[in-house]
Scaffold this active site. Structure first.
Site, mmCIF file in Angstrom:
data_model
loop_
_atom_site.group_PDB
_atom_site.id
_atom_site.type_symbol
_atom_site.label_atom_id
_atom_site.label_comp_id
_atom_site.label_asym_id
_atom_site.label_seq_id
_atom_site.Cartn_x
_atom_site.Cartn_y
_atom_site.Cartn_z
ATOM 1 N N LYS A 13 -4.211 0.556 13.268
ATOM 2 C CA LYS A 13 -3.378 -0.442 13.939
ATOM 3 C C LYS A 13 -1.959 -0.467 13.382
ATOM 4 O O LYS A 13 -1.002 -0.736 14.117
ATOM 5 C CB LYS A 13 -4.011 -1.832 13.839
ATOM 6 C CG LYS A 13 -4.133 -2.400 12.433
ATOM 7 C CD LYS A 13 -4.861 -3.732 12.465
ATOM 8 C CE LYS A 13 -4.924 -4.348 11.068
ATOM 9 N NZ LYS A 13 -5.629 -3.486 10.088
ATOM 10 N N ARG A 88 -7.264 -13.056 9.714
ATOM 11 C CA ARG A 88 -8.523 -12.413 9.342
ATOM 12 C C ARG A 88 -9.630 -13.425 9.062
ATOM 13 O O ARG A 88 -10.720 -13.035 8.667
ATOM 14 C CB ARG A 88 -8.325 -11.540 8.099
ATOM 15 C CG ARG A 88 -7.521 -10.271 8.347
ATOM 16 C CD ARG A 88 -7.517 -9.405 7.120
ATOM 17 N NE ARG A 88 -6.867 -8.121 7.352
ATOM 18 C CZ ARG A 88 -6.788 -7.159 6.456
ATOM 19 N NH1 ARG A 88 -7.324 -7.334 5.260
ATOM 20 N NH2 ARG A 88 -6.191 -6.023 6.740
ATOM 21 N N ARG A 124 -5.943 9.745 3.492
ATOM 22 C CA ARG A 124 -4.612 9.172 3.696
ATOM 23 C C ARG A 124 -3.719 9.370 2.468
ATOM 24 O O ARG A 124 -4.151 9.248 1.327
ATOM 25 C CB ARG A 124 -4.736 7.680 4.011
ATOM 26 C CG ARG A 124 -3.429 7.014 4.376
ATOM 27 C CD ARG A 124 -3.642 5.678 5.043
ATOM 28 N NE ARG A 124 -4.352 4.725 4.193
ATOM 29 C CZ ARG A 124 -4.601 3.477 4.542
ATOM 30 N NH1 ARG A 124 -4.223 3.041 5.733
ATOM 31 N NH2 ARG A 124 -5.244 2.668 3.718
ATOM 32 N N ARG A 157 -3.733 5.891 -2.424
ATOM 33 C CA ARG A 157 -3.957 4.547 -2.946
ATOM 34 C C ARG A 157 -5.345 4.447 -3.591
ATOM 35 O O ARG A 157 -6.296 5.107 -3.166
ATOM 36 C CB ARG A 157 -3.849 3.523 -1.811
ATOM 37 C CG ARG A 157 -2.430 3.254 -1.390
ATOM 38 C CD ARG A 157 -2.334 2.519 -0.068
ATOM 39 N NE ARG A 157 -3.398 1.552 0.166
ATOM 40 C CZ ARG A 157 -3.565 0.899 1.312
ATOM 41 N NH1 ARG A 157 -2.748 1.141 2.321
ATOM 42 N NH2 ARG A 157 -4.535 0.028 1.463
ATOM 43 N N ARG A 168 -14.393 -3.002 2.306
ATOM 44 C CA ARG A 168 -13.354 -3.663 3.094
ATOM 45 C C ARG A 168 -13.762 -3.779 4.560
ATOM 46 O O ARG A 168 -13.532 -4.816 5.204
ATOM 47 C CB ARG A 168 -12.041 -2.877 2.994
ATOM 48 C CG ARG A 168 -11.350 -2.988 1.651
ATOM 49 C CD ARG A 168 -9.933 -2.461 1.729
ATOM 50 N NE ARG A 168 -9.888 -1.073 2.181
ATOM 51 C CZ ARG A 168 -8.766 -0.440 2.511
ATOM 52 N NH1 ARG A 168 -7.617 -1.074 2.483
ATOM 53 N NH2 ARG A 168 -8.790 0.830 2.878
#
Length: 211
Positions: A13, A88, A124, A157, A168
């Protein structure tokens, strides 16, 4: 033009928000980026958020609500904005309603299965200087380990590993599913299939928004 982007971490997103932001010339407000910058700078909010982020847990509502309220009040948001990663939780949902009282907005929910999220996030790569994001398989930099835009070294990360990603994702699904249902009841929700190439997803997004 106010858009709220919902989707599990790794749904893509953020990437879609950046593209829509450039197309419509409105700010992309990513709470995750703001929090990471606060952590990097060692601010009060950053120190509070650091332990939660690195453990793959959600940052407390009072922190994200405060950041959101302050950011959307900025002059650059007067013509609209894209809110990425908020709300959230039910508390954040209610807070956003209060923040946007009297304003219309669309909610876009990016759907993607867990295994696709793990595949996407575990590869990533991020730039700590300009914030650009790459992927070793789907969006590799021109030179291995080097940012195309600023030439700085790319890094992965700490929370981009399968165990943290799964944690998560599950937390997000548990806490956000009720919000999806609430927005559906309001007829304010637009679903977009987030699987596949970035360009293909963007085309689906534009079609869903009638742009």
């Amino acid at each position: 033009m106010i858009y709220v982007f919902l989707g599990a971490p790794g749904s893509g997103k953020g990437t879609q928000a950046k593209q829509l932001s450039a197309r419509l010339n409105i700010p992309h407000i990513a709470l995750g980026d703001i929090l990471r910058e606060s952590i990097r700078l060692g601010t009060e909010v950053g120190r509070l958020a650091k332990s939660f982020v690195e453990a793959g847990k959600l940052v407390p509502d009072e922190v994200t609500i405060r950041l959101t309220r302050e950011r959307v009040a900025g002059k650059d948001c007067s013509s609209g904005f894209i809110l990425d990663g908020f709300p959230r939780s039910l508390e954040q949902f209610e807070a956003l309603d209060a923040i946007l009282t009297g304003k219309e907005y669309k909610v876009i929910y990016f759907t993607v299965p867990l295994e696709a999220v793990i595949d996407r996030n575990s590869g990533r790569l991020s730039c700590g200087v300009c914030g650009s994001v790459y992927h070793v398989k789907y969006n590799p930099p021109k030179s291995e380990g080097i940012c195309d835009k600023c030439g700085d070294k790319l890094y992965q990360r700490k929370d981009d590993n399968a165990e943290v990603i799964r944690t998560r994702y599950n937390i997000y699904e548990e806490t956000t599913r009720p919000l999806v249902e609430l927005y559906e009841k309001r007829n304010a929700l637009v679903k977009v299939d987030a699987q596949g190439a970035i360009g293909d997803v963007f085309v689906r997004l534009l079609r869903a928004l009638g742009l």
